[in-house]
Structures are given as structure tokens and as C-alpha cells.
Design a protein around this motif. Structure first.
Motif, PDB file in Angstrom:
ATOM      1  N   ILE A 241       0.845  -1.211   0.000  1.00 54.64           N
ATOM      2  CA  ILE A 241       0.000   0.000   0.000  1.00 54.64           C
ATOM      3  C   ILE A 241       0.877   1.256   0.000  1.00 54.64           C
ATOM      4  N   LEU A 242       1.872   1.255   0.897  1.00 48.29           N
ATOM      5  CA  LEU A 242       2.766   2.419   0.972  1.00 48.29           C
ATOM      6  C   LEU A 242       3.475   2.645  -0.353  1.00 48.29           C
ATOM      7  N   LEU A 243       3.948   1.537  -0.955  1.00 46.94           N
ATOM      8  CA  LEU A 243       4.655   1.641  -2.238  1.00 46.94           C
ATOM      9  C   LEU A 243       3.731   2.179  -3.323  1.00 46.94           C
ATOM     10  N   PHE A 244       2.519   1.662  -3.312  1.00 56.16           N
ATOM     11  CA  PHE A 244       1.546   2.058  -4.333  1.00 56.16           C
ATOM     12  C   PHE A 244       1.297   3.572  -4.268  1.00 56.16           C
ATOM     13  N   PHE A 245       1.031   4.051  -3.028  1.00 56.23           N
ATOM     14  CA  PHE A 245       0.749   5.485  -2.893  1.00 56.23           C
ATOM     15  C   PHE A 245       1.997   6.326  -3.201  1.00 56.23           C
ATOM     16  N   TRP A 246       3.146   5.791  -2.802  1.00 57.09           N
ATOM     17  CA  TRP A 246       4.407   6.477  -3.088  1.00 57.09           C
ATOM     18  C   TRP A 246       4.595   6.595  -4.614  1.00 57.09           C
ATOM     19  N   LEU A 247       4.309   5.521  -5.313  1.00 52.60           N
ATOM     20  CA  LEU A 247       4.509   5.522  -6.762  1.00 52.60           C
ATOM     21  C   LEU A 247       3.494   6.434  -7.462  1.00 52.60           C
ATOM     22  N   ILE A 248       2.255   6.418  -6.978  1.00 52.81           N
ATOM     23  CA  ILE A 248       1.252   7.319  -7.580  1.00 52.81           C
ATOM     24  C   ILE A 248       1.715   8.773  -7.418  1.00 52.81           C
ATOM     25  N   TRP A 249       2.205   9.065  -6.200  1.00 47.43           N
ATOM     26  CA  TRP A 249       2.647  10.433  -5.920  1.00 47.43           C
ATOM     27  C   TRP A 249       3.880  10.794  -6.754  1.00 47.43           C
ATOM     28  N   SER A 250       4.856   9.895  -6.767  1.00 48.87           N
ATOM     29  CA  SER A 250       6.114  10.252  -7.435  1.00 48.87           C
ATOM     30  C   SER A 250       6.025  10.122  -8.960  1.00 48.87           C
ATOM     31  N   LEU A 251       5.205   9.198  -9.465  1.00 48.03           N
ATOM     32  CA  LEU A 251       5.086   9.039 -10.926  1.00 48.03           C
ATOM     33  C   LEU A 251       3.974   9.929 -11.500  1.00 48.03           C
ATOM     34  N   ARG A 252       3.162  10.490 -10.617  1.00 49.80           N
ATOM     35  CA  ARG A 252       2.048  11.394 -10.979  1.00 49.80           C
ATOM     36  C   ARG A 252       1.043  10.715 -11.905  1.00 49.80           C
ATOM     37  N   SER A 253       0.960   9.401 -11.826  1.00 47.69           N
ATOM     38  CA  SER A 253       0.050   8.696 -12.738  1.00 47.69           C
ATOM     39  C   SER A 253      -0.338   7.343 -12.145  1.00 47.69           C
ATOM     40  N   LEU A 254      -1.623   7.077 -12.086  1.00 45.69           N
ATOM     41  CA  LEU A 254      -2.110   5.790 -11.578  1.00 45.69           C
ATOM     42  C   LEU A 254      -1.709   4.674 -12.529  1.00 45.69           C
ATOM     43  N   THR A 255      -1.815   4.943 -13.822  1.00 44.91           N
ATOM     44  CA  THR A 255      -1.472   3.931 -14.827  1.00 44.91           C
ATOM     45  C   THR A 255      -0.003   3.542 -14.693  1.00 44.91           C
ATOM     46  N   ALA A 256       0.851   4.560 -14.545  1.00 48.37           N
ATOM     47  CA  ALA A 256       2.282   4.271 -14.434  1.00 48.37           C
ATOM     48  C   ALA A 256       2.567   3.480 -13.153  1.00 48.37           C
ATOM     49  N   ALA A 257       1.873   3.837 -12.053  1.00 42.24           N
ATOM     50  CA  ALA A 257       2.082   3.128 -10.789  1.00 42.24           C
ATOM     51  C   ALA A 257       1.643   1.678 -10.923  1.00 42.24           C
ATOM     52  N   LEU A 258       0.474   1.469 -11.557  1.00 43.49           N
ATOM     53  CA  LEU A 258      -0.015   0.094 -11.741  1.00 43.49           C
ATOM     54  C   LEU A 258       0.936  -0.695 -12.630  1.00 43.49           C
ATOM     55  N   PHE A 259       1.434  -0.016 -13.678  1.00 46.92           N
ATOM     56  CA  PHE A 259       2.337  -0.697 -14.606  1.00 46.92           C
ATOM     57  C   PHE A 259       3.619  -1.141 -13.878  1.00 46.92           C
ATOM     58  N   ALA A 260       4.082  -0.303 -12.930  1.00 41.99           N
ATOM     59  CA  ALA A 260       5.322  -0.621 -12.212  1.00 41.99           C
ATOM     60  C   ALA A 260       5.227  -1.959 -11.477  1.00 41.99           C
ATOM     61  N   PHE A 261       3.997  -2.305 -11.060  1.00 45.32           N
ATOM     62  CA  PHE A 261       3.833  -3.559 -10.316  1.00 45.32           C
ATOM     63  C   PHE A 261       3.730  -4.784 -11.221  1.00 45.32           C
ATOM     64  N   LEU A 262       3.420  -4.562 -12.508  1.00 51.52           N
ATOM     65  CA  LEU A 262       3.142  -5.700 -13.390  1.00 51.52           C
ATOM     66  C   LEU A 262       4.339  -6.635 -13.589  1.00 51.52           C
ATOM     67  N   PRO A 263       5.539  -6.106 -13.938  1.00 58.09           N
ATOM     68  CA  PRO A 263       6.671  -7.028 -14.101  1.00 58.09           C
ATOM     69  C   PRO A 263       6.986  -7.802 -12.820  1.00 58.09           C
ATOM     70  N   VAL A 264       6.851  -7.134 -11.664  1.00 57.00           N
ATOM     71  CA  VAL A 264       7.121  -7.814 -10.388  1.00 57.00           C
ATOM     72  C   VAL A 264       6.127  -8.956 -10.197  1.00 57.00           C
ATOM     73  N   ALA A 265       4.839  -8.666 -10.460  1.00 58.00           N
ATOM     74  CA  ALA A 265       3.809  -9.692 -10.298  1.00 58.00           C
ATOM     75  C   ALA A 265       4.090 -10.871 -11.217  1.00 58.00           C
TER      76      ALA A 265
END
Lengths: 732, 161
Positions: A241-265
Motif C-alpha cells: 500500500i505504501l509503495l503504491f501510494f508512493w509511486l502514484i505520488w512520485s510518478l504522478r500517474s495511476l497507470t504508471a504506478a499500476l504498470f510498475a507492479f506488473l513485471p514484479v507480479a
């Protein structure tokens, strides 16, 4: 977009078809090289035993509650057999004792005198006024040497000394609780099921108005597994959760934040499935380190997003190089031949490689404007950086050699309430120390008993002084003397004379002679025979019999709160034994193996790095910085904890992996003109993401996660510091 | 005189205020004289048979199906009933408690008239388990005896007062 959908679909199908087959294993033997050490398995009969103490100050109330709880538990399908009082010795056991009387309690020369035999006969006749004579029949008459008499008396007396009963219910050593014992059914261990049983015992006890403490190997394993699983799950959710919100804030994009998790998943899914297919189950250690993928592989898509489209091919190359370097470093652990770490190596290599490949294949969002600091701007001048790095690496070696203490051997600590229960029950039941015992050795059983008698005198003095609670040895159950077995003719002559002296039938001596000859022919005692009777099973566990020696491991109970025996033993053939020494030696060996294979992995990684970067000097520079970080981290950990544990050593490899990635990413920025700022910011985002994940782990209640988290956080901060530090030559 | 084993087992010893006094005589080929034990059998409220011995040693025995619990000097010891004694204890309980015989107690028996009443010799089918003898008069059981192999005997005589 098609590729993303396809990847999500593939992951969904894989999880749907193979997800149910994924099993988490907590087997402790997977932590030791094959055949190095034999640890008790959860499937052993001993591991299925459970003790329950029922505490209440009123004896009648607790006894009634114990009976009532036993009656309820007897209907539980998970319980095989429940007892609250001693079972009667079986007839087979009594016959075995009779047949082996001369081995267990041989007579001495004076027992063959006519007067002694006459005394024994008188005693045996009087015994017929005792109800027990119905059980032992005329065996006391048949053995005028008194051997069987002494043996039965000693066993009966010791039996009542060890466990007291009131109104047919066992009582604890401190007489504050009733005691129940049960055995779980012989079925595979299921933590949820066992924990539910323990909870139901507590619930029933509460209704009965008593306090229950439940202890058993499977109970501890169930509570520990569930506690670890829940805490790990909680830590993973919080970190995600913390990472997700951190990524949304720092990447300024929900899509980019979601995409960041895809390769890991995708990497995690592939790693889970591959390890399950290869090894049958995923060990919790592999899982714990596998969680690290989240911290490492999350960096890949972020780093790619930090590059403009035209520079991405270079980023792909570096990402793949970083993944391969870390993966190969971990794969080297296969050489350690420790099943859990072999799995960890495979898990991380597959997870990282798939994550890196997915980052390369999947189309990363373009034009992401990252929020954050450009690490590029934080580089600082460090005079004589190479010398400092060599000094830090050297410091690590010195600290390890001089100051590192033996790390605690427990990898999985049970939760606090279970630790309290263990302490409570240990006091109530006067349980022997699991850390210290005394080995006594003799050439024969009588010799062993003689040595034990000498040791008993010494131990009794320590009990008086308060240095020792109590002890358990064979000499307390078996009478000891100098054995002597007369020839049958001499025996017969004395027996006849003794019968005549007592005014008894001399003819009966013929039956006595037959019984005597039979006893002389009984084969030597062996442990498997002793182990098959519940009455002697505990004794058999303490004994080691070889062709020319008998050895007993005398159990000792230390005073409450004592961690070590406050005394030494000087009796002949007796020696204080540190029971954990073999495990400690195995752990040291394990640490050496892991350190060695990680170094091998590191060197292999260095080779790959040099090939990938096509520069040995750059690879060696990264290697030097990594070694400095390792040295400084080790020194800090020894200062903090007094020792570096096994898992912390493995976590160092993660620090190296992360360090190598940041080093090559930052080094690559020097050649970039356009977009270098965004790329440098991406490293900052990556570093904070990794820190978030590992700070959450460092704050976890689970020791294994805490150790990994602390190590990586310390290492990562040092790595950033040294990576940002620039030597004069580098600046030029 | 009882005509069947079931009828023999229906004969009961005399009770005096709920207790059955007994004298037990133990004979052994090694002894010069018999050993005599004195006490009483008591039926508990929960239908258990207690043997309370008063001489020569004071002790109590609670007879169960497969075990006996012995209480002496404040200590309680549980013992398994050995196979050789099992039929004896089963018959003793059957006679005193009016319990039906267990299926595995199927025995051969011989009934005869003696001057004091009747005598039933019950031979145990299993080898080396000896013979059990019941004596009585009408529906009153006088004694139960156990003759083991090698000349050992144990006879419980129920006292008439």
C-alpha cells in the motif's frame, strides 16, 4: 496494450491452473545440508504429543475440570489418545522385567548366602498378604536372590516420585495444576487445524473456570507458522500500500504506478510456479527472500519510465545486466547444498529474470514526469575514495574475526504467548534443561550405575546449594551393586538350605533353579526392546549402548531463571554436555558455506558485469564499492546485535544486488545529455521504494523479516552514500 | 442345587449392612502353612467392587474391567490384571455384582453335591489358567477358589457373620 493484456491473461491462467498447487513449507530440516543434522520432524510420534496443565488453586475443582476437559477432548477427531493418570504397567512389561531381572538389577555375592536367601523368602511369603501378590504371583518366591524384589520396589518408588496423582489425576511438580497428556492423530501437520484445537482447549478451560497452558511440538509449530504467516502478510500488505501510494505520488500517474507492479507480479508468479514444480513446495525462507523481488524488480519499470524512448534500449541492457548479476550471485547458493537456500537461489534468479524481461517486452508508459530529487545533484567529493572503500571492507573482516559473537540458533521464534506458556509449563512440570545435560559412561550397566551413584552425591550437594533444581538418572530407578551370579549348583544348594531354614518345602528349590537358569540365559538388554515399552521408552532415549559401553545422558533441571549450570562436574566418567553445541557447529558451518558460495556468486556476478559493461575497471570499481558496503554493514550489525546471523549474511547479497543496480544506473547517466535528470530522479524513486519496503520489514514482529529488513536498510543507505561519493579520478 | 453355570453365578454371598466379609487363604507349594488375609468386599454406589483388607496389611483394591487400583499408605497404584488372573476377577465380579459373564469367559464346568451344599468346578479353557471353584448352599455363595498350575491355591471364603 495487447502485450499488457496478454501478460495479465497469462498470469491469471497460470495462477488459476497452478496456484492451488503452491504450498508453503516451514520444514526446519530444509535449513541444513542433507544428512548433516537430524532434526525432529513434525511427523515423529514425539512431535504429536501434547501436554496440558489445568491450573486452579482448588485441587478438587481442577481435577474435576481436568476430567471434564479430557472427556470433551476424547471426542475430538484430531486426538488419538488422552490420559490424565498413569496407565498400569502391561503384563508384557512385567514379564520383560522378570526375565531381565539379572541384567537390570543383578544380585551380589552376599545375596547367595543361606541367611540372605531365607530373609528374602520370609519377605516373599509375607507378600502374599499384599494384594499385589495377585499380580506378581510367586515370582518373589522363585527368586530368592532378591533381585526381582529390589527391582520392583525401586521401579514402584521411582514411579510415584516422578509423577504424583491426586484422586486419579496427575498433578504438576509444583502441585498447582492438574496435567493431561494426549497424542494427536497420525496425519499430516495442518497449522490451522492444530491451532483451532489449542484455541478450543483454552475456551473449554475458561468455561470450566480454570487456566490451561498447552504445549507440544506441533502446537508451537502451528502457532509460530500462523503468527509468521499473518505478520508477513501484514508487512507485505502495508509495504504494498505504501509503495503504491508512493509511486502514484512520485510518478504522478495511476497507470504508471499500476504498470510498475506488473513485471514484479509476473516475476513472482513465474518464481512461485517454477519452485513449486521443481521442489514440490516453496520454503518460507525462499518466500521471505522472494519478497525482496518486490524491492528489487520494482526498480526496473521505474528506471525505464525515467528514460526517454530513444534511450530505453540502453536502460533495457542495464536492467537485464543488473538482474542477471544479482540472480547469478544468488544462484551460487545452490553450491551450499542447503535445500531452502537452493530454492531461494532459483526463486530469485527466475523472479528477477522474468521481471526484467517483462519490463523490456511490455510497453512502458512514455513521458512520465517524476516527482522527486535528482540524485545526480547529490554527488559529493570524497578524497581517497578507493582507499576508504578498501579500509571499510577490511574493517568488516576485522570486526567479523574479532568481535562477532555466536548468532542465536533459533531462526523462527515462537510468538510471545507461546514463549510464556513454555516457561510456565517448564516450571510447573519441572522439565529438564534443553540446553545442558551430563553424559555418564560405563563399560557395563552396573559400572554405569556405580558412576552415576558417585555423580548423584555430587549433584545432591549442588541441589542443596541451590545450583541445581533436580536431575534424572537411571541409578534412581535401578538399584546398583557389584554384580555376582553364582553357578546354578551353588545357587541350588543355598536355595535348598534357605527353604529348609524357613520350614518351607525343599522340593520347591527345583522350580527356583529352573527360573534361575532361565534368567541366566536371557540375552543382553537392547535399546529397541526398552523403547517398545512406554514404561522404559524415556530411559531408552537417554541411553546409548555399544558393544563395550553404556552411556546415559543424565537430565538436569536448572533453577528458575538460570541459563547455564553454575557448577561443574568432577565425578569420574561424567561430563557436562552443551546440547546445542552440535546445532551451533552446524550453524557455523552453514554460515561458512553460505559466505563462501555468496563470494563465489559475487565473483561470477563481477565477471558478468565486466562482460556486460565491457569494462573490467568499471566492474572492479562497482565490486570495490560493494565490498566496502558489506564491510561497513557487517560492522554496524555487529555493533547493533553483537553478531551477524545466517539470514543477515544472505540479506547482504540483496544489498549487493541493489548496489550493483544503482551503481550501473548512476554510472550510465554520465553519458546521457538529455533526460539525465529524469533518469537520476528515477533512481531516487527506486531507492525510496526499496527503503519503504525494507523499513516495513525491519519493523516486523517476525525475526526473519526484521533481520532481512534491517540489513538491507543499513546496506542500502551505505550503498547510496558511497555511490554518490565521487573520487577525484571519477570526477575528472 | 443350581443346574447351570448361570445359576451358580446367581448365587450371592451374604451381605451385612452392604459389606461382604471374607477370609482369604493362600496356599503355595513352597509354604509350610497357608497365608490368611481378612477383610471385606464392598459394593460402591457407582457399582464398583472394592476389596478392603484389614489384616495382615491394611489396603484397598478397586477392581475394574482390566485394571485394579490399589491404595495403600496414602499411595495409589494402578495395575493391569494379568491374563492368568483375568477369569478369576471376571467370575468374582460376576458372582458378587450379579453381572452377566463376558463372551470370552465361555467355560467348561462340573457341578456336584457336597455335604455343605454344592460345588462347581469351572475349568478354564486356556492352558495354564487353572480352575475356579465355587461352593455354596442354595442361593448362598460360600467361597470362590482359584487353583493355579503348580499347586498354587487362593480361596476366598465369605464369612457368615
Amino acid at each position: 496494450m495487447k502485450r499488457i493484456l496478454l501478460a495479465v491473461l497469462l498470469m491469471g491462467i497460470s495462477l488459476a491452473t497452478l496456484g492451488t498447487k503452491i504450498e508453503i513449507s516451514t520444514a526446519t530440516d530444509a535449513l541444513f545440508p542433507v544428512s548433516q543434522i537430524k532434526l525432529p520432524s513434525l511427523d515423529d510420534p514425539v512431535s504429536r504429543e501434547v501436554i496440558v496443565t489445568i491450573s486452579h488453586k482448588d485441587l478438587n475443582h481442577r481435577n474435576a475440570a481436568a476430567r471434564s476437559i479430557a472427556a470433551i477432548l476424547a471426542t475430538e477427531p484430531l486426538i488419538e489418545k488422552i490420559k490424565f493418570s498413569a496407565s498400569a504397567p502391561s503384563e508384557a512389561f512385567q514379564t520383560w522385567v522378570w526375565e531381565n531381572r539379572f541384567h537390570l538389577s543383578p544380585p551380589q555375592s552376599t545375596d547367595f548366602s543361606i541367611n540372605e536367601m531365607a530373609k528374602q523368602l520370609e519377605q516373599a511369603v509375607e507378600y502374599f498378604g499384599n494384594i499385589n501378590s495377585m499380580i506378581h504371583g510367586d515370582r518373589f518366591l522363585l527368586d530368592p536372590t532378591g533381585s526381582y524384589w529390589r527391582l520392583v520396589q525401586a521401579l514402584e518408588n521411582r514411579g510415584t516420585e516422578i509423577q504424583t496423582e491426586h484422586d486419579g489425576v496427575w498433578q504438576s511438580y509444583d502441585q498447582s495444576a492438574a496435567v493431561l497428556q494426549f497424542r494427536l492423530t497420525d496425519k499430516p501437520f495442518d497449522a490451522t487445524e492444530v491451532r483451532a484445537l489449542a484455541t478450543s482447549i483454552h475456551d473449554i478451560s475458561e468455561k470450566e473456570g480454570v487456566i490451561a497452558h498447552v504445549l507440544g511440538v506441533r502446537i508451537i509449530a502451528a502457532e509460530t507458522t500462523i503468527f509468521n504467516t499473518k505478520s508477513s502478510m501484514r508487512a507485505s500488505i502495508i509495504a504494498s500500500i505504501l509503495l503504491f501510494f508512493w509511486l502514484i505520488w512520485s510518478l504522478r500517474s495511476l497507470t504508471a504506478a499500476l504498470f510498475a507492479f506488473l513485471p514484479v507480479a509476473l516475476g513472482l508468479t513465474a518464481a512461485f510456479i517454477a519452485v513449486t514444480l521443481i521442489f514440490g513446495a516453496v520454503h518460507i525462507v525462499a518466500l521471505a527472500f522472494g519478497g525482496v523481488l518486490l524491492g528489487l524488480a520494482l526498480d526496473y519499470p521505474i528506471h525505464v519510465m525515467g528514460h526517454p524512448q530513444r534511450l530505453r534500449s540502453k536502460a533495457y541492457h542495464l536492467i537485464f545486466l543488473g538482474a542477471l548479476t544479482t540472480g547469478i550471485s544468488f544462484l551460487a547458493m545452490v553450491g551450499a547444498q542447503i535445500p531452502a537456500l537452493v530454492q531461494t537461489g532459483v526463486f530469485i534468479l527466475i523472479g528477477l529474470t522474468i521481471s526484467a524481461l517483462a519490463t523490456i517486452i511490455l510497453p512502458s508508459p512514455n513521458g512520465v514526469k517524476m516527482r522527486g530529487l535528482s540524485l545526480h545533484n547529490f554527488t559529493f567529493h570524497l578524497p581517497a575514495k578507493p582507499a576508504i572503500e578498501y579500509a571499510l571492507a577490511g574493517l568488516g573482516v576485522v570486526v567479523i574475526v574479532i568481535f562477532n559473537n555466536q548468532a542465536p540458533i533459533a531462526l523462527f521464534e515462537p510468538p510471545q504467548h507461546i514463549r510464556s506458556d513454555i516457561q510456565e509449563i517448564a516450571v510447573k512440570l519441572n522439565l529438564p534443561s534443553s540446553k545442558f545435560a551430563i553424559d555418564v559412561q560405563g563399560e557395563t550397566l552396573p559400572a554405569l550405575l556405580q558412576y552415576e551413584k558417585q555423580l548423584a552425591k555430587e549433584l545432591d550437594k549442588e541441589v542443596e546449594k541451590g545450583n541445581l533444581g533436580s536431575y534424572t538418572m537411571l541409578a534412581q530407578s535401578l538399584p546398583s551393586n557389584t554384580p555376582f551370579l553364582a553357578n546354578p549348583i551353588a545357587f541350588h544348594t543355598s536355595a535348598k538350605a534357605a527353604l529348609a531354614q524357613m520350614g518351607m518345602s525343599v522340593k520347591y528349590s527345583q522350580q527356583q533353579l529352573e527360573a534361575y537358569k532361565l534368567a541366566l540365559q536371557t540375552p543382553e538388554l537392547n535399546l529397541s526392546e526398552m523403547a517398545r515399552f512406554p514404561e522404559t521408552a524415556d530411559i531408552a532415549k537417554r541411553l546409548k549402548i555399544t558393544a563395550d559401553s553404556w552411556q546415559e545422558r543424565v537430565q538436569i533441571v536448572l533453577p528458575i531463571g538460570a541459563k547455564h549450570p553454575n557448577f561443574t562436574v568432577s565425578s569420574p566418567n561424567a561430563e557436562m554436555v552443551d546440547l546445542l553445541a552440535p546445532i551451533r557447529a552446524s550453524m557455523t558451518d552453514l554460515q561458512t558455506r553460505i559466505s563462501f558460495w555468496l563470494t563465489v556468486g559475487l565473483i561470477c556476478g563481477l565477471g558478468i558485469l565486466a562482460l556486460g559493461l565491457q569494462s573490467w575497471s568499471q566492474a572492479i570499481r562497482i565490486f570495490r564499492t560493494s565490498c566496502a558496503v558489506l564491510g561497513a554493514s557487517v560492522s554496524l550489525l555487529v555493533m547493533l546485535y553483537g553478531s551477524v546471523s545466517l539470514l543477515q549474511i544472505v540479506a547482504m547479497a540483496l544489498v549487493l544486488g541493489i548496489g550493483v543496480d544503482y551503481n550501473i544506473f548512476l554510472a550510465s547517466l554520465k553519458n546521457e545529455d538529455v533526460g539525465a535528470d529524469t533518469s537520476a530522479t528515477s533512481i531516487y524513486v527506486c531507492a525510496i521504494s526499496t527503503l519503504i519496503a525494507f523499513v516495513v520489514l525491519a519493523l516486523s514482529e517476525v525475526q526473519i523479516l526484521q533481520q532481512i529488513g534491517t540489513t538491507v536498510v543499513v546496506g542500502l543507505l551505505l550503498m547510496l552514500l558511497l555511490t554518490l561519493a565521487q573520487s577525484e579520478s571519477a570526477e575528472k | 442345587m443350581p443346574q447351570t453355570l448361570e445359576a451358580v453365578l446367581k448365587a450371592n454371598p451374604r451381605k451385612f449392612q452392604g459389606v461382604i466379609p471374607y477370609e482369604e487363604f493362600v496356599l503355595h507349594p513352597a509354604f509350610g502353612k497357608e497365608v490368611k488375609n481378612v477383610g471385606s468386599y464392598v459394593l460402591t454406589l457407582n457399582d464398583k467392587l472394592l476389596r478392603r483388607q484389614s489384616s495382615p496389611q491394611v489396603e484397598e483394591m478397586e477392581i475394574g474391567l482390566n485394571t485394579i487400583i490399589i491404595r495403600r499408605n496414602g499411595k495409589t497404584v494402578t495395575r493391569t490384571i494379568p491374563n492368568r488372573m483375568k477369569p478369576f476377577f471376571d467370575l468374582l465380579q460376576a458372582a458378587i455384582l450379579d453381572r452377566p459373564l463376558m463372551a470370552d469367559d465361555a467355560l467348561q464346568h462340573q457341578l456336584q453335591v457336597i455335604p455343605t451344599g454344592w460345588r462347581a468346578d469351572i475349568t478354564l479353557r486356556a492352558k495354564n489358567k487353572g480352575m475356579i471353584t465355587f461352593t455354596g448352599c442354595g442361593r448362598v455363595l460360600h467361597s470362590i477358589g482359584l487353583n493355579l498350575s503348580k499347586g498354587q491355591e487362593r480361596t476366598i471364603r465369605f464369612r457368615t457373620q
